[in-house]
Design a protein around this motif. Structure first.
Motif, PDB file in Angstrom:
ATOM      1  N   SER A  18      21.452 -38.920  25.737  1.00 30.11           N
ATOM      2  CA  SER A  18      20.433 -38.989  26.786  1.00 30.11           C
ATOM      3  C   SER A  18      19.819 -40.379  26.822  1.00 30.11           C
ATOM      4  O   SER A  18      19.756 -41.060  25.798  1.00 30.11           O
ATOM      5  CB  SER A  18      19.329 -37.964  26.520  1.00 30.11           C
ATOM      6  N   ALA A  19      19.362 -40.751  28.010  1.00 30.34           N
ATOM      7  CA  ALA A  19      18.718 -42.054  28.176  1.00 30.34           C
ATOM      8  C   ALA A  19      17.388 -42.077  27.446  1.00 30.34           C
ATOM      9  O   ALA A  19      16.720 -41.053  27.295  1.00 30.34           O
ATOM     10  CB  ALA A  19      18.497 -42.341  29.655  1.00 30.34           C
ATOM     11  N   GLY A  20      17.008 -43.250  27.001  1.00 32.72           N
ATOM     12  CA  GLY A  20      15.717 -43.442  26.353  1.00 32.72           C
ATOM     13  C   GLY A  20      14.630 -43.687  27.383  1.00 32.72           C
ATOM     14  O   GLY A  20      14.769 -43.343  28.552  1.00 32.72           O
ATOM     15  N   TYR A  21      13.573 -44.309  26.944  1.00 32.42           N
ATOM     16  CA  TYR A  21      12.421 -44.506  27.835  1.00 32.42           C
ATOM     17  C   TYR A  21      12.364 -45.912  28.436  1.00 32.42           C
ATOM     18  O   TYR A  21      11.344 -46.322  28.975  1.00 32.42           O
ATOM     19  CB  TYR A  21      11.111 -44.160  27.119  1.00 32.42           C
ATOM     20  N   GLU A  22      13.474 -46.653  28.403  1.00 31.98           N
ATOM     21  CA  GLU A  22      13.450 -48.011  28.935  1.00 31.98           C
ATOM     22  C   GLU A  22      13.095 -48.051  30.425  1.00 31.98           C
ATOM     23  O   GLU A  22      12.323 -48.908  30.859  1.00 31.98           O
ATOM     24  CB  GLU A  22      14.767 -48.753  28.656  1.00 31.98           C
ATOM     25  N   GLY A  57      14.002 -42.564  21.654  1.00 31.12           N
ATOM     26  CA  GLY A  57      14.012 -43.995  21.384  1.00 31.12           C
ATOM     27  C   GLY A  57      14.069 -44.802  22.667  1.00 31.12           C
ATOM     28  O   GLY A  57      14.274 -44.271  23.759  1.00 31.12           O
ATOM     29  N   LEU A  58      13.899 -46.088  22.521  1.00 29.98           N
ATOM     30  CA  LEU A  58      13.876 -46.983  23.683  1.00 29.98           C
ATOM     31  C   LEU A  58      15.169 -46.905  24.485  1.00 29.98           C
ATOM     32  O   LEU A  58      15.147 -46.815  25.708  1.00 29.98           O
ATOM     33  CB  LEU A  58      13.613 -48.425  23.238  1.00 29.98           C
ATOM     34  N   LEU A  59      16.305 -46.929  23.811  1.00 27.14           N
ATOM     35  CA  LEU A  59      17.595 -46.962  24.508  1.00 27.14           C
ATOM     36  C   LEU A  59      18.335 -45.638  24.493  1.00 27.14           C
ATOM     37  O   LEU A  59      19.476 -45.564  24.930  1.00 27.14           O
ATOM     38  CB  LEU A  59      18.476 -48.071  23.916  1.00 27.14           C
TER      39      LEU A  59
END
Length: 133
Positions: A98-102, A91-93
């Motif tokens: 784990s960190a998203g793709y922001e 997901g974005l956030l």
């Protein structure tokens, strides 16, 4: 130097520095870790070497302002690959672990900016374009 040129210079140098450091870190931390991560994603582990070298050399080239459009485009493609191969499912956030793709999305946008932006003062691209006029 105009404000826009100064802003572009700062963005280019910081963007280049971030990728340079990422490339260095991949080799310092043992490229085998990155190879293993790529393998776990179903990507060829050898691709880790190519990405690390591109980050290292591309980051340095951005800092000095040489091949900015090409390097920006390459980094944008790498970020698309990172988003779709590793981060999209988070997901974005992120997923809380784990960190998203922001961050990759921001880097993608910056890469595209450099593909579209004109060369600025204090770059080798600009100096070379002046010689060709």
């Amino acid at each position: 130097m105009k404000k826009q040129q100064l802003a572009t210079l700062i963005l280019r140098v910081v963007f280049g520095l971030i990728f340079l450091i990422h490339g260095i870190t991949k080799f310092q931390g043992g490229i085998s870790n990155t190879v293993g991560y790529f393998d776990s994603l179903g990507l060829p582990g050898s691709l880790a070497y190519a990405i690390a070298i591109i980050e290292l050399v591309g980051g340095l080239l951005l800092i000095i302002g040489l091949g900015t459009r090409v390097i920006g485009g390459i980094f944008a493609v790498i970020m698309l690959g990172a988003i779709f191969s590793a981060k999209l499912s988070l997901g974005l956030l992120g997923d809380g672990v784990s960190a998203g793709y922001e961050l990759e999305l921001v880097f993608l946008a910056i890469g595209v900016y450099f593909v579209l932006a004109n060369p600025i003062n204090l770059s080798l691209d600009e100096k070379l374009s002046q010689k060709n006029r």
